[in-house]
Design an enzyme around this catalytic site. Structure first.
Site, PDB file in Angstrom:
ATOM      1  N   SER A  77      56.246  29.060  34.970  1.00  0.00           N
ATOM      2  CA  SER A  77      55.842  28.612  36.301  1.00  0.00           C
ATOM      3  C   SER A  77      56.788  27.565  36.904  1.00  0.00           C
ATOM      4  O   SER A  77      57.087  27.642  38.105  1.00  0.00           O
ATOM      5  CB  SER A  77      54.406  28.079  36.268  1.00  0.00           C
TER       6      SER A  77
ATOM      7  N   LYS B 257      41.497  27.281  31.537  1.00  0.00           N
ATOM      8  CA  LYS B 257      41.053  27.932  32.780  1.00  0.00           C
ATOM      9  C   LYS B 257      39.533  27.879  32.965  1.00  0.00           C
ATOM     10  O   LYS B 257      39.050  27.706  34.083  1.00  0.00           O
ATOM     11  CB  LYS B 257      41.513  29.389  32.817  1.00  0.00           C
TER      12      LYS B 257
ATOM     13  N   ASP C 276      44.582  35.466  39.669  1.00  0.00           N
ATOM     14  CA  ASP C 276      45.050  36.486  38.713  1.00  0.00           C
ATOM     15  C   ASP C 276      44.707  37.918  39.161  1.00  0.00           C
ATOM     16  O   ASP C 276      45.523  38.827  39.043  1.00  0.00           O
ATOM     17  CB  ASP C 276      44.441  36.240  37.321  1.00  0.00           C
TER      18      ASP C 276
ATOM     19  N   ALA D  40      38.608  42.444  27.461  1.00  0.00           N
ATOM     20  CA  ALA D  40      37.456  41.731  28.028  1.00  0.00           C
ATOM     21  C   ALA D  40      37.659  40.231  27.907  1.00  0.00           C
ATOM     22  O   ALA D  40      36.704  39.470  27.884  1.00  0.00           O
ATOM     23  CB  ALA D  40      36.168  42.174  27.331  1.00  0.00           C
TER      24      ALA D  40
ATOM     25  N   GLY E 117      40.095  36.662  29.245  1.00  0.00           N
ATOM     26  CA  GLY E 117      40.223  35.957  30.518  1.00  0.00           C
ATOM     27  C   GLY E 117      40.900  36.779  31.602  1.00  0.00           C
ATOM     28  O   GLY E 117      40.418  36.833  32.748  1.00  0.00           O
TER      29      GLY E 117
ATOM     30  N   GLU F  78      30.750  44.607  22.319  1.00  0.00           N
ATOM     31  CA  GLU F  78      29.736  43.714  22.920  1.00  0.00           C
ATOM     32  C   GLU F  78      30.331  42.917  24.081  1.00  0.00           C
ATOM     33  O   GLU F  78      29.644  42.627  25.061  1.00  0.00           O
ATOM     34  CB  GLU F  78      29.190  42.724  21.872  1.00  0.00           C
TER      35      GLU F  78
ATOM     36  N   ILE G 197      49.741  44.443  31.665  1.00  0.00           N
ATOM     37  CA  ILE G 197      49.914  43.072  32.168  1.00  0.00           C
ATOM     38  C   ILE G 197      50.737  42.215  31.197  1.00  0.00           C
ATOM     39  O   ILE G 197      51.150  41.118  31.533  1.00  0.00           O
ATOM     40  CB  ILE G 197      48.576  42.378  32.517  1.00  0.00           C
TER      41      ILE G 197
ATOM     42  N   GLY H 178      54.132  43.835  33.599  1.00  0.00           N
ATOM     43  CA  GLY H 178      53.317  42.648  33.866  1.00  0.00           C
ATOM     44  C   GLY H 178      53.989  41.542  34.667  1.00  0.00           C
ATOM     45  O   GLY H 178      53.300  40.648  35.174  1.00  0.00           O
TER      46      GLY H 178
HETATM   47  P1  NAP Z   1      42.260  36.600  25.752  1.00  0.00           P
HETATM   48  O1  NAP Z   1      41.276  35.976  26.660  1.00  0.00           O
HETATM   49  O2  NAP Z   1      42.553  35.974  24.439  1.00  0.00           O
HETATM   50  O3  NAP Z   1      41.788  38.126  25.507  1.00  0.00           O
HETATM   51  C1  NAP Z   1      42.482  38.954  24.594  1.00  0.00           C
HETATM   52  C2  NAP Z   1      41.996  40.396  24.724  1.00  0.00           C
HETATM   53  O4  NAP Z   1      42.860  41.214  23.916  1.00  0.00           O
HETATM   54  C3  NAP Z   1      40.573  40.619  24.209  1.00  0.00           C
HETATM   55  O5  NAP Z   1      39.979  41.627  24.985  1.00  0.00           O
HETATM   56  C4  NAP Z   1      40.819  41.102  22.765  1.00  0.00           C
HETATM   57  O6  NAP Z   1      39.796  41.911  22.274  1.00  0.00           O
HETATM   58  C5  NAP Z   1      42.052  41.952  22.980  1.00  0.00           C
HETATM   59  N1  NAP Z   1      42.826  42.157  21.755  1.00  0.00           N
HETATM   60  C6  NAP Z   1      43.550  41.220  21.088  1.00  0.00           C
HETATM   61  N2  NAP Z   1      44.138  41.784  20.012  1.00  0.00           N
HETATM   62  C7  NAP Z   1      43.749  43.095  19.995  1.00  0.00           C
HETATM   63  C8  NAP Z   1      44.014  44.190  19.126  1.00  0.00           C
HETATM   64  N3  NAP Z   1      44.809  44.064  18.052  1.00  0.00           N
HETATM   65  N4  NAP Z   1      43.473  45.394  19.421  1.00  0.00           N
HETATM   66  C9  NAP Z   1      42.687  45.546  20.521  1.00  0.00           C
HETATM   67  N5  NAP Z   1      42.390  44.538  21.388  1.00  0.00           N
HETATM   68  C10 NAP Z   1      42.913  43.325  21.110  1.00  0.00           C
HETATM   69  O7  NAP Z   1      43.697  36.748  26.463  1.00  0.00           O
HETATM   70  P2  NAP Z   1      44.022  36.872  28.035  1.00  0.00           P
HETATM   71  O8  NAP Z   1      44.254  35.522  28.589  1.00  0.00           O
HETATM   72  O9  NAP Z   1      43.015  37.766  28.660  1.00  0.00           O
HETATM   73  O10 NAP Z   1      45.465  37.588  27.979  1.00  0.00           O
HETATM   74  C11 NAP Z   1      45.637  38.910  27.497  1.00  0.00           C
HETATM   75  C12 NAP Z   1      47.100  39.312  27.659  1.00  0.00           C
HETATM   76  O11 NAP Z   1      47.445  39.331  29.027  1.00  0.00           O
HETATM   77  C13 NAP Z   1      48.105  38.362  27.002  1.00  0.00           C
HETATM   78  O12 NAP Z   1      49.129  39.149  26.434  1.00  0.00           O
HETATM   79  C14 NAP Z   1      48.656  37.551  28.162  1.00  0.00           C
HETATM   80  O13 NAP Z   1      49.990  37.122  27.945  1.00  0.00           O
HETATM   81  C15 NAP Z   1      48.619  38.588  29.278  1.00  0.00           C
HETATM   82  N6  NAP Z   1      48.494  37.992  30.626  1.00  0.00           N
HETATM   83  C16 NAP Z   1      49.389  38.370  31.575  1.00  0.00           C
HETATM   84  C17 NAP Z   1      49.281  37.868  32.850  1.00  0.00           C
HETATM   85  C18 NAP Z   1      50.288  38.250  33.906  1.00  0.00           C
HETATM   86  O14 NAP Z   1      50.337  37.573  34.945  1.00  0.00           O
HETATM   87  N7  NAP Z   1      51.031  39.314  33.728  1.00  0.00           N
HETATM   88  C19 NAP Z   1      48.227  36.972  33.167  1.00  0.00           C
HETATM   89  C20 NAP Z   1      47.309  36.622  32.175  1.00  0.00           C
HETATM   90  C21 NAP Z   1      47.446  37.152  30.899  1.00  0.00           C
HETATM   91  P3  NAP Z   1      38.536  41.263  21.475  1.00  0.00           P
HETATM   92  O15 NAP Z   1      37.546  40.854  22.544  1.00  0.00           O
HETATM   93  O16 NAP Z   1      38.032  42.369  20.633  1.00  0.00           O
HETATM   94  O17 NAP Z   1      39.052  40.095  20.683  1.00  0.00           O
END
Ligand code: NAP
Length: 268
Positions: free
Chosen positions: A17, A66, A100, A125, A127, A151, A211, A234
């Site tokens: 950022s 957040k 986002d 599911a 953030g 769930e 993403i 992404g």
């Molecule tokens: P988060 O809140 O930690 O959520 C992680 C998600 O990934 C959960 O749904 C989790 O499932 C799932 N997951 C993790 N490991 C997995 C696996 N081995 N197999 C299947 N599902 C898995 O993270 P977040 O903040 O939402 O971010 C998620 C990703 O998006 C990150 O890579 C982040 O860098 C990226 N991101 C990109 C942007 C952008 O602007 N491009 C913005 C925000 C985030 P469970 O619920 O089962 O644990």
């Protein structure tokens, strides 16, 4: 006097950022500076109110703050529904926003993919998925959420008022869908050889939006290309969520291409 902006997170040293927003300020000749601040959760309240007291122009909030930032801002309707704030403005009050979901919509839109009335399978599911699900549902997309922990998919679908399914149903779900979004960390560095879907279950009428932006070319995007689907990376979401924050703070049209270039340079 120079106006200061910043991002609060922990850890924060890899944030793109500062490079993105400082490039935008330079481009528009604005006397502003953007810095990254490592802030512990117990200090978040003081960091936000301190930034306001010191006349900051605005803040971004990133992982892991957040959700907590909701308590220390007056969130707008969307941020309140999402349950997370990624942008704070200080006009008349400490206002919380979440850009986002709009960032994700803009990433698709610039690739020629509209979301209104489209059938979207959203994997994840956490953030990011939460922000996308609320924004897309509000914009008239028909969203189905699938997640490793079912769930959590069910709970998010209930909050949003959309449907959910198991990850094992992905193949069937994708047959009649327009957009697949990976909002999990699957495929992210260093686990670059993992993907939520392989080419066999993708099809040419599908837009596949990952993403994850590190690496730029994820395994899922390569599978999409092989299947003749439209791959969307992404970085565009990262840039557009930042661009919308910039617009909220400054009221100026953000120089999106300059911001994208800075992010791509930062990713090396
Ligand atoms: P988060 O809140 O930690 O959520 C992680 C998600 O990934 C959960 O749904 C989790 O499932 C799932 N997951 C993790 N490991 C997995 C696996 N081995 N197999 C299947 N599902 C898995 O993270 P977040 O903040 O939402 O971010 C998620 C990703 O998006 C990150 O890579 C982040 O860098 C990226 N991101 C990109 C942007 C952008 O602007 N491009 C913005 C925000 C985030 P469970 O619920 O089962 O644990």
């Amino acid at each position: 006097m120079k106006q200061v902006f910043g991002v609060l997170g922990d850890p924060i040293e890899h944030s793109l950022s500062p490079a993105m927003h400082n490039a935008a300020f330079r481009e528009l000749g604005m006397d502003c500076e953007y810095h990254a601040f490592r802030v512990r959760q117990k200090n978040l309240k003081y960091a936000i109110s301190g930034a306001q007291a010191m006349g900051f122009g605005g803040l971004n909030i990133t992982v892991p703050h957040k959700e907590k930032a909701l308590e220390f801002t007056n969130p707008d309707t969307l941020a309140r529904r999402i349950g997370a704030v990624n942008t704070v403005s200080f006009n008349d009050e400490i206002r919380g926003h979440n850009t986002d979901g709009l960032g994700a919509e803009m990433a698709l839109r610039e690739a020629g993919v509209g979301i209104n009335s489209s059938s979207v399978v959203l994997v994840g599911a956490g953030g990011a998925a939460r922000a996308i699900a609320f924004h897309f549902a509000e914009k008239g997309a028909c969203v189905t959420i699938a997640n490793r922990t079912p769930e959590k998919a069910e709970a998010l679908a209930k909050d949003v008022g959309c449907s959910h399914a198991g990850l094992e149903d992905l193949k069937g779900l994708l047959k009649d869908s327009d957009i697949l979004i990976n909002a999990t960390s699957v495929g992210m560095h260093p686990h670059i050889d993992t993907t939520i879907a392989s080419r066999e279950i993708l099809h040419p009428d599908l837009a596949v939006f990952d993403i994850v932006y590190n690496p730029l070319q994820t395994k899922l995007l390569r599978q999409a290309e092989l299947a003749g689907a439209k791959p969307i990376g992404g970085v565009a979401m990262l840039v557009h969520q930042g661009a919308e924050a910039f617009r909220i703070w400054t009221g100026q049209k953000p120089p999106v291409e300059v911001m994208r270039k800075a992010v791509l340079e930062g990713l090396g």
